[in-house]
Design an enzyme around this catalytic site. Structure first.
Site: not given
Length: 354
Positions: A153-155
């Site tokens: 995921g990006c986070y």
């Protein structure tokens, strides 16, 4: 020697991540997209949803029928939503087609953890042990050998990369970590919803899913593996995401207490050494240079690390494009490793500024 282009399919290509995959793969010298699917948009031209790809893509979206597609392609990107990737990805594995999944369905090693955070049964638990977490900076060797990669995921990408050197060198107290992250609205996906409506999101800043964001176990799992190399979850992170009124980009700030006093110079040198050979990591010595505008449209992650000697804390800041290094670009980076291409192939363009 001229390489034969591999044929790729993009499943669930109508979202922002799917659009980025199509944009980036168009300039890849060794891969050609030949199949794109989107059930709700089946029959429509790709350019009806992505006008910026006019003259680049002449495909129409097709319904998701995996088995016929697998007979025509060499590899697959799955940009389907969480809980919807399990069956198509399982079909790819059974057909021995390399697959990079951009959902969360294969990121977590434990079935119970997935089902607790995502509130749905996992129908392919046997593949969780076989999937490789697709963060090349930490798992490059395993990605090369894998045929199923779970793109992070990006986070978590931002948080793990900004904290990894500190974990690898045992420099922080692992029960003191706070991660405060802010993402552009594209991180919430393309499906319309009231919080992302312009009058709701503009001139606004919102913390959401406080204490229960699904990226939390992903961050904890990977940080724990740096220390232990196995699955015991004794690292806990306080993670709070925020929605900010910009299209794309992510800024993550992490705080942790040092185990012993260190200087700013020592920590910066540590980060430069740790990431010395990483093409897509840039270490910044000024916090103002760690800015999403400097990585927009690129596969770079900018990181800065700063010591607060007064409180004996280290503060790290990272910035990336949530749709590129946080999604499509990183997936292509892993695909390059899986297929034996130079890792940076198709991804070396600098960001767009201003």
């Amino acid at each position: 020697m001229r390489r034969t282009r591999l044929k790729a399919a993009v499943l669930g290509a109508s979202g922002y991540t799917g659009g980025e995959l199509l944009r980036l793969l168009d300039s890849h010298p060794f891969v050609t997209v030949t199949n794109v699917t989107a059930d709700k948009s089946a029959g429509l031209p790709v350019t009806s949803l992505f006008p910026h790809l006019e003259t680049f893509h002449e495909f129409r979206f097709a319904p998701l029928h995996v088995e016929p597609i697998l007979k025509k392609v060499d590899l697959v990107f799955s940009a389907l939503p969480h809980t919807k990737s399990m069956d198509p990805v399982t079909a790819c594995v059974k057909a021995k087609k390399p697959v990079i999944d951009l959902s969360a369905d294969f990121r977590l090693m434990e079935r119970e953890t997935y089902e607790r955070w995502y509130g749905a049964p996992h129908t392919s638990p046997g593949l969780l042990k076989k999937a490789v977490y697709g963060l090349p900076e930490l798992h490059r060797t395993r990605i090369r050998r894998s045929r199923l990669v779970a793109a992070p995921g990006c986070y978590p990408t931002a948080a793990i990369l900004q904290l990894a050197p500190l974990f690898a060198h045992r420099m922080i107290q692992t029960d003191t970590i706070v991660v405060d992250s802010k993402s552009g609205i594209s991180g919430a996906g393309r499906s319309p919803a009231l919080p992302y409506h312009f009058p709701e999101a503009h001139d606004s800043l919102t913390a959401y899913n406080v204490t229960r964001h699904r990226h939390t176990p992903e961050i904890e799992q990977e940080l724990n593996r740096i220390i232990h190399g196995r699955k015991e979850a004794n690292v806990h992170v306080v993670f709070t995401p925020h929605l900010i009124p910009m299209n794309r980009g992510l800024l993550s700030t992490a705080y942790a207490k040092l185990r012993k006093p260190l200087t700013n110079e020592t920590v910066t040198a540590l980060y430069k050494e740790f990431y010395a050979n990483e093409r897509f990591i840039r270490i910044r010595e000024e916090s103002t240079l760690v800015n999403p505008t400097h990585v927009r449209g690129s596969n770079f992650c900018d990181i800065g690390a700063f010591v607060d000697q007064r409180t004996n804390h280290v503060i790290t800041v990272s910035a990336l494009d949530n749709l590129v290094k946080g999604a499509a670009g990183q997936a292509i980076q892993s695909m390059n490793l899986m297929m034996g291409f130079p890792e940076e192939t198709g991804l070396t363009s600098p960001g767009i500024f201003p």
